[in-house]
Design a protein around this motif. Structure first.
Motif, PDB file in Angstrom:
ATOM      1  N   LEU A 286      11.363   1.223  -0.510  1.00  0.00           N
ATOM      2  CA  LEU A 286      10.638   0.287   0.346  1.00  0.00           C
ATOM      3  C   LEU A 286       9.716  -0.551  -0.538  1.00  0.00           C
ATOM      4  N   GLU A 287       9.619  -1.833  -0.238  1.00  0.00           N
ATOM      5  CA  GLU A 287       8.678  -2.672  -0.988  1.00  0.00           C
ATOM      6  C   GLU A 287       7.734  -3.344  -0.023  1.00  0.00           C
ATOM      7  N   VAL A 288       6.445  -3.240  -0.320  1.00  0.00           N
ATOM      8  CA  VAL A 288       5.420  -3.811   0.548  1.00  0.00           C
ATOM      9  C   VAL A 288       4.322  -4.365  -0.354  1.00  0.00           C
ATOM     10  N   SER A 289       3.637  -5.394   0.116  1.00  0.00           N
ATOM     11  CA  SER A 289       2.576  -5.946  -0.742  1.00  0.00           C
ATOM     12  C   SER A 289       1.378  -5.003  -0.725  1.00  0.00           C
ATOM     13  N   GLU A 290       0.657  -4.985  -1.829  1.00  0.00           N
ATOM     14  CA  GLU A 290      -0.511  -4.104  -1.900  1.00  0.00           C
ATOM     15  C   GLU A 290      -1.546  -4.506  -0.847  1.00  0.00           C
ATOM     16  N   PHE A 291      -1.660  -5.813  -0.589  1.00  0.00           N
ATOM     17  CA  PHE A 291      -2.612  -6.288   0.429  1.00  0.00           C
ATOM     18  C   PHE A 291      -2.240  -5.700   1.796  1.00  0.00           C
ATOM     19  N   ASN A 292      -0.963  -5.755   2.150  1.00  0.00           N
ATOM     20  CA  ASN A 292      -0.526  -5.223   3.454  1.00  0.00           C
ATOM     21  C   ASN A 292      -0.720  -3.717   3.544  1.00  0.00           C
ATOM     22  N   LEU A 293      -0.524  -3.042   2.413  1.00  0.00           N
ATOM     23  CA  LEU A 293      -0.715  -1.587   2.397  1.00  0.00           C
ATOM     24  C   LEU A 293      -2.181  -1.259   2.691  1.00  0.00           C
ATOM     25  N   HIS A 294      -3.089  -1.992   2.039  1.00  0.00           N
ATOM     26  CA  HIS A 294      -4.526  -1.738   2.262  1.00  0.00           C
ATOM     27  C   HIS A 294      -4.926  -2.060   3.699  1.00  0.00           C
ATOM     28  N   SER A 295      -4.265  -3.059   4.299  1.00  0.00           N
ATOM     29  CA  SER A 295      -4.657  -3.404   5.673  1.00  0.00           C
ATOM     30  C   SER A 295      -3.760  -2.701   6.703  1.00  0.00           C
ATOM     31  N   ASN A 296      -2.956  -1.741   6.243  1.00  0.00           N
ATOM     32  CA  ASN A 296      -2.079  -0.950   7.127  1.00  0.00           C
ATOM     33  C   ASN A 296      -1.187  -1.850   7.979  1.00  0.00           C
ATOM     34  N   ASN A 297      -0.729  -2.939   7.362  1.00  0.00           N
ATOM     35  CA  ASN A 297       0.195  -3.839   8.046  1.00  0.00           C
ATOM     36  C   ASN A 297       1.594  -3.579   7.482  1.00  0.00           C
ATOM     37  N   LEU A 298       2.415  -2.888   8.251  1.00  0.00           N
ATOM     38  CA  LEU A 298       3.736  -2.492   7.737  1.00  0.00           C
ATOM     39  C   LEU A 298       4.859  -3.302   8.385  1.00  0.00           C
TER      40      LEU A 298
END
Ligand SMILES: N[C@@H](CCC[C@H](N)C(=O)O)C(=O)O
Length: 321
Positions: A286-298
């Motif tokens: 899975l690839e997700v941006s670090e910003f989205n990970l910190h804001s729990n936006n999946l």
């Protein structure tokens, strides 16, 4: 972009997040929110989030966040998958991983089946003491093969911490209904296990062959619980010597497949040695941006299948014949 993995050990499913890849590590509140969100909503969910951090004395450190956001001390199936991840990252086959209570020895094992990588992991420390579970039942300091009618009328129970807490009962046949009811009762507000407990029922199938099903604290029914199968194997070796051959591994069947355990009993039972051997399967990246990970936006995740699950299913097919 940050790369995560979806993995399983005996279909006990997890996401792996390597915090060492991040610019800024997630704090505990962020980890809890992300664990709940991933385990509920992504790729059919999972039983927990395995978090890899740096370690002073070991190759890496593993933390285990359950699906409900609580933190567990250990995870046997998860440790195998983290072992594989670190083994491939650092090109090492034998090393130690730090967990909440101990540094555990792990090593690459022969493949379980064609295309099914396996690892062998130490399960430790072991305790039977009520303070370490913790439990409270009358004046007992330990609960070993004890009838507890408040749990169920005709079964005996053994409580072992490895170091997460397990309650084990050997039964002629596993009743999902009774396991679910007891698991819920002991993981809600109750006077016996104030911090909850993983509950396993086990059926003895033959010499060194058992079936284990677990109702997991912080999760509910699970396909397999690695520390649960290890603790149950220890209880089996102690309580059923007529069915235990100490020179051989134990085959532990579970709803997600099968693992092996190796039990070396010691006269001081806490000094017994446990090893858990089984698959470490990566099913997705899975690839997700670090910003989205910190804001729990999946909502914006790139997912790719690894193709490993078909080999694991072939293994499951092979053991059911
Ligand atoms: N499934 C795990 C155990 C995970 C921890 C458990 N839910 C707890 O809270 O103790 C395993 O494979 O050991």
């Amino acid at each position: 972009m940050v790369k995560l993995l979806k993995v399983h050990g005996s279909e006990n499913k997890f996401f792996i997040l390597d915090q060492t890849l991040l610019e800024t590590t997630l704090n505990d509140d962020e980890l809890k929110s992300v664990a709940i969100n991933f385990c509920d909503n992504i790729l059919g969910g999972a039983d927990g989030l395995l978090v890899i951090d740096t370690s002073e004395n070991c190759l890496g450190k593993m933390r285990v966040i359950n699906a409900d956001g609580s933190e567990a001390k250990m995870c046997g199936n998860g440790l195998r998958t983290v072992s594989r991840y670190l083994s491939e990252k650092y090109q090492l086959d034998n090393f130690k991983i730090e967990t909440m209570e101990s540094d555990l020895d792990v090593e690459k094992a022969p493949d379980l089946y064609n295309g099914v990588p396996a690892f062998s992991v130490e399960i430790s420390p072991i305790s039977f003491q009520k303070a370490d579970l913790p439990f409270s039942y009358k004046q007992n300091d330990e609960m070993i093969d004890m009838m507890v009618p408040e749990f169920l009328p005709d079964q005996s129970f053994t409580a072992i911490a490895v170091p997460n807490p397990h309650l084990i009962s050997f039964v002629p046949e596993v009743s999902q209904l009774e396991l679910g009811d007891l698991g819920q009762k002991l993981n809600g507000k109750n006077e016996y296990f104030p911090e909850g407990v993983n509950v396993s029922f086990s059926q003895i199938l033959d010499t060194n062959k058992i079936f284990v099903q677990t109702y997991e604290r912080g999760v509910g029914f699970t396909n397999a619980c690695g520390t649960g199968m290890s603790a149950t194997s220890l209880a089996f070796a102690m309580l059923h010597p007529d069915k235990f051959d100490p020179d051989k591994e134990i085959s532990v069947y579970n709803p997600g497949g099968m693992v092996k355990t190796k039990i070396t009993l010691n006269p001081v039972k806490e000094n017994s040695q446990l090893r858990l051997i089984g698959n470490a399967t990566f099913t997705h990246t899975l690839e997700v941006s670090e910003f989205n990970l910190h804001s729990n936006n999946l909502n914006d995740i790139d997912v790719a299948e690894t193709g490993e699950e078909k080999d694991y299913q072939a293994f499951v097919e092979s053991i059911s014949q």
